[in-house]
Design a protein around this motif. Sequence first.
Motif, PDB file in Angstrom:
ATOM      1  N   MET A  55       0.836  -1.202   0.000  1.00 27.68           N
ATOM      2  CA  MET A  55       0.000   0.000   0.000  1.00 27.68           C
ATOM      3  C   MET A  55       0.874   1.257   0.000  1.00 27.68           C
ATOM      4  SD  MET A  55      -3.052   0.087   2.708  1.00 27.68           S
ATOM      5  CE  MET A  55      -4.178  -1.195   2.327  1.00 27.68           C
ATOM      6  N   PHE A  81      -1.330   0.181  -5.477  1.00 24.90           N
ATOM      7  CA  PHE A  81      -2.098   0.617  -4.315  1.00 24.90           C
ATOM      8  C   PHE A  81      -3.443  -0.101  -4.265  1.00 24.90           C
ATOM      9  CE2 PHE A  81      -4.671   4.235  -2.378  1.00 24.90           C
ATOM     10  CZ  PHE A  81      -4.277   3.950  -1.086  1.00 24.90           C
ATOM     11  N   VAL A  97      -5.190  -3.487  -1.700  1.00 18.70           N
ATOM     12  CA  VAL A  97      -6.485  -3.530  -1.018  1.00 18.70           C
ATOM     13  C   VAL A  97      -7.218  -4.834  -1.306  1.00 18.70           C
ATOM     14  CG1 VAL A  97      -8.673  -2.341  -0.715  1.00 18.70           C
ATOM     15  CG2 VAL A  97      -6.619  -1.041  -1.123  1.00 18.70           C
ATOM     16  N   LEU A 122       1.402   4.045  -2.965  1.00 17.09           N
ATOM     17  CA  LEU A 122       1.071   5.451  -2.738  1.00 17.09           C
ATOM     18  C   LEU A 122       2.307   6.326  -2.936  1.00 17.09           C
ATOM     19  CD1 LEU A 122      -1.542   6.769  -2.055  1.00 17.09           C
ATOM     20  CD2 LEU A 122      -0.971   6.666   0.355  1.00 17.09           C
TER      21      LEU A 122
END
Lengths: 123, 493
Positions: free
Chosen positions: A21, A44, A48, A25
């Motif tokens: 993640m 990113f 998830v 980012l």
Amino acid sequence: MSSALYDFISSYNYYVIIFLMISGLFIVVSRGNMVKKLVGLALFQTSVYILYISPGKILNGTAPILDDGYSIYSSPFPHVLILTAIVVGIATLALGLSLVIRVNEEFGTIEEDELFDNELNNE
Amino acid sequence: MNEHAPALVVMLPIIGAVLIMLIRHNNLNWGIALLSGISTIYYSIILYLNARSVGTISYAMGGWEPPVGIEYRIDEFNSLLIALIAIVSFLILVYAKSSLNIELKKNKISTFYSMYLLCLGGLIGILSTGDAFNAFVFLEISSLATYVIISMGNDRRGLLAAYQYLIIGTIGATLYVIGVGLIFIITGSLNLYDISLKLADIELYRPLLASLAFITVGIALKIALFPLHAWLPNAYAFAPSVGTAFLASTATKVAIYLLIKYLYLVYGFDLVYSNQIFIFVVLSLSIIAMFGASMIAIFQRNLKKLFAYSSVAQIGYITLGIGIANYSGLIGSTVHIINHSIIKAAIFLAIGCLVFSSKIVNIDQLAGLGKRMPMVAVCITVSSLSLIGVPGTVGFISKWYLVLGSLEQGLWIVVFALAVSSILALIYVGRIIELIWFHTPVGGMVSQNKIPFEMIAVTVLMTIATIYFGIDTRLTGDLAKIAVENVLLGEQL
């Protein structure tokens, strides 16, 4: 010491997710190249998907197909959700890349530094 | 058919969008868009009346019973907003045909209508769904359509604005999904109503707070709350005028509704507002938005950008009401969602008329507009005065409730901030009004195209609405009161 190790291993998947993640980012924020930014964005989003899928796994559970030999199944629910999320992710990535192609046609560059300084901020 | 109204309000625009892509005939497609717009209005009003008479409607999508299936929950609050958005976007559609003919290439017009309806369907979906993940899907449907709308204009910088919004919007939506994922891990449910029941028994406070933070920041990116607003000015400035009017009056409002829904109906008043830091952050960001964005607006030359920054400031007012979090404050927020939607539609439609007739982009070109195009000039003047909150306009009603709310809470600083930010608004609006009425036209600024009747008619209608709802608040203020009383504060009162 061994209990700390146990804690780490038992939530190992979450460390991986957080690492992916943050790196995704970070790429989005730090890169100026529009394609690289989209790669970061995809990373990113993908992290998830793992965040959703990993709690669905139940220890010793099998794939959720009804069968007499098994009584413990993993939850199929997150997979269904993530299938939808993957479709959304693909749509976003496709649209993003096609925008980059159009930007390249119109401006002749896909480096954000040049584009945004020259075009958007110079009023 | 009426019992399927919750599904129909979402489906009708989306079906219209698909049909338009198949047919690809500009004028015919305008008709289809209008048709699906007006049928959406019809069902949205039926929904509202039903919600008023029988209370909350729970609709099991596809016959799968909640909480496992996707539930559409319609109450007096979201059905009010569905009706508002359906009506405003229909009026903008009526206006769209002539404006798009000038601002878009001929082969893009059909796609524009399709994206417009897709976005509308997505927005109504966010409002009506009672499922956290379904809300994400609709959020992305409407956002993807929005990116296309922004990139379609003749100004090539629209592409950059769309890309910028795509990156920020996707990060926002992904943060939202992370928050939903955390809730899902905690409660094992995605149905918002079910979650709100389960959260009451949860003792794991920390992951809950983390999910609240992720969801708030994710939605705040879509709302364009102050430090997260970077995408908004460019997106509004370079989109086609019709797109700007549509986005300014609907998209951010729907995101705000989603935030209110999470804070009040999912997490619940007690959990959110026992957390002092959360209130402090929301209040201070709102106040910075009111000041900062208004300050930036004062120095803008581009007309659309000026009002885009003003939008950021106005969003600050709405989140301010959420932060004040008492009865009057919430009414202020709700009323301002409706009022700001009407005001910004009026302003951006009037700007669309200016672009149509003489390609006006910067505010210097407004000089002497009062003599050349008195009708449009009056519309811009009146709706800008509404932005400041002059008594007799809708802006006054919202500010009245916000001031009332902050006084009840004893927040004197907020009252002061409201007053000062109104003065800042007066500066940028005053500059425009001065140029329009007290300057002589610059040479070579002759009107080129005659503005068609329907464009003027819709703009004037919106402008009249900003005054009418400022005087007669039965339709806006009272319905907002009912929404706040019955839905948001139902348990507290």
